[in-house]
Design an enzyme around this catalytic site. Structure first.
Site, mmCIF file in Angstrom:
data_model
loop_
_atom_site.group_PDB
_atom_site.id
_atom_site.type_symbol
_atom_site.label_atom_id
_atom_site.label_comp_id
_atom_site.label_asym_id
_atom_site.label_seq_id
_atom_site.Cartn_x
_atom_site.Cartn_y
_atom_site.Cartn_z
ATOM 1 N N ARG A 102 0.932 -1.209 0.019
ATOM 2 C CA ARG A 102 -0.091 -0.028 0.009
ATOM 3 C C ARG A 102 0.911 1.112 -0.119
ATOM 4 N NH1 ARG A 102 -3.751 -0.106 -2.112
ATOM 5 N NH2 ARG A 102 -2.964 1.684 -3.231
ATOM 6 N N LYS A 137 3.669 24.801 -3.247
ATOM 7 C CA LYS A 137 2.238 24.313 -2.946
ATOM 8 C C LYS A 137 2.391 22.631 -3.201
ATOM 9 C CE LYS A 137 -0.066 28.621 -4.352
ATOM 10 N NZ LYS A 137 -0.921 29.179 -5.299
ATOM 11 N N LYS A 169 6.743 39.616 -1.876
ATOM 12 C CA LYS A 169 5.430 39.668 -2.230
ATOM 13 C C LYS A 169 4.751 40.930 -1.487
ATOM 14 C CE LYS A 169 4.747 34.631 -2.587
ATOM 15 N NZ LYS A 169 4.273 34.638 -3.815
ATOM 16 N N GLU A 203 7.261 40.245 -6.913
ATOM 17 C CA GLU A 203 6.137 40.048 -7.101
ATOM 18 C C GLU A 203 5.277 41.439 -7.424
ATOM 19 O OE1 GLU A 203 2.635 37.137 -6.043
ATOM 20 O OE2 GLU A 203 2.662 38.440 -4.807
ATOM 21 N N ASP A 224 1.807 38.499 -11.539
ATOM 22 C CA ASP A 224 0.752 37.579 -10.811
ATOM 23 C C ASP A 224 -0.516 38.029 -11.548
ATOM 24 O OD1 ASP A 224 -0.128 35.680 -9.020
ATOM 25 O OD2 ASP A 224 -0.620 37.374 -7.775
#
Length: 286
Positions: A102, A137, A169, A203, A224
């Site tokens: 598994r 992420k 940012k 950014e 962005d």
């Protein structure tokens, strides 16, 4: 080890934790049903079409479950898979195969899913100058493995962690500018504080922010959630003075048009946060 394998130590740590979670006091089903001296041969087979990744994790899941198992990897990471493709063969104690099954499949399916989705993005921008990169992420604890799966599919990695590069940012700049600095001064202040070897990315989310940022000479400017027309204008205004990176809500339906604006890099969080697992299975013979 193959070209796209992550460091073995990182994989060993993930596998050990996964096995401890899955069988904290052993596999009581196999111990009750399978004789201790029973041996078996098993094959890991693709049930669908995709790209393989996670071969080392698959191998180590079995050999960590039972050191007497022999695992032969028949396909390298990055290899296209079709239904019925045999990925690996395992021989040895039957209990060991069942103990590792598994965890081996969970990891290989997850990482192959990342590789499969990533390859779709890479193919979508073929013929342009844009490169596809991942983001932070990632699944907690699996970052090293997921980023290796991205590389196996022909894409590149963004920074690995917060320790690897400076990325300013809007919140970073807001705090700096609250001290009475304009955006150019704020970025130059940061540049003066970091080693000359450290990459500096800034950014922005509006075209009218570009002039002040560009004047500070960052290494990369992240654009962005820019509309396509603004992306084209920003790329033209930057004119090669910084690496241009497009980000924000990139999908397979939009990525080609974004690439055609001339940006250097397109960062896609979906590669790791939204990739469905690829269907793999284990066929065993006792």
């Amino acid at each position: 080890m193959t070209a796209y394998d992550p460091p073995a130590s990182a994989v060993e740590s993930v596998v050990a934790a996964a096995l401890a979670e899955d069988a904290p006091w052993g596999d009581i089903s196999s111990e009750a049903a399978i004789p201790a001296d029973a041996t078996a041969t098993a094959r890991v087979v693709s049930r669908s079409t995709g790209i393989l990744a996670g071969g080392l994790a698959l191998q180590l899941a079995f050999t960590t479950a039972d050191e007497h198992l022999r695992v032969e990897r028949l396909r390298d990471d990055g290899t296209p898979l079709a239904p019925g493709t045999v990925i690996a063969e395992i021989e040895g104690p039957a209990r060991g195969i069942l103990l590792g099954e598994r965890v081996a499949l969970n990891l290989a399916q997850r990482l192959s899913g990342v590789a499969t989705l990533t390859r779709a993005y890479v193919d979508a921008v073929a013929g342009t100058s844009a490169r596809i990169v991942d983001t932070r992420k990632t699944t907690p604890g699996l970052r090293m493995l997921e980023k290796a799966a991205v590389r196996a599919s022909g894409a590149r990695n963004h920074r690995f962690s917060l320790s690897d590069a400076v990325m300013l940012k809007d919140n970073h700049l807001a705090v700096l500018m609250a001290q009475g600095l304009d955006v150019t001064e704020a970025i130059r202040t940061v540049r003066a504080r970091i080693p000359h070897t450290t990459h500096l990315e800034v950014e922005i989310d509006r075209l009218d922010q570009l002039a002040g940022v560009l004047a500070a000479e960052p290494d990369t400017i992240m654009l962005d959630n820019f509309p396509l027309a603004d992306l084209r204008e920003a790329v033209a205004l930057i004119g090669g003075r910084a690496i241009t990176e497009a980000s924000g809500g990139v999908t397979l339906d939009t990525v080609r048009a974004i690439a055609e604006t001339g940006v250097d890099v397109i960062s896609v969080g979906a590669l790791t946060h939204s990739a469905p697992s690829l269907d793999l299975g284990l066929d065993i013979e006792l």
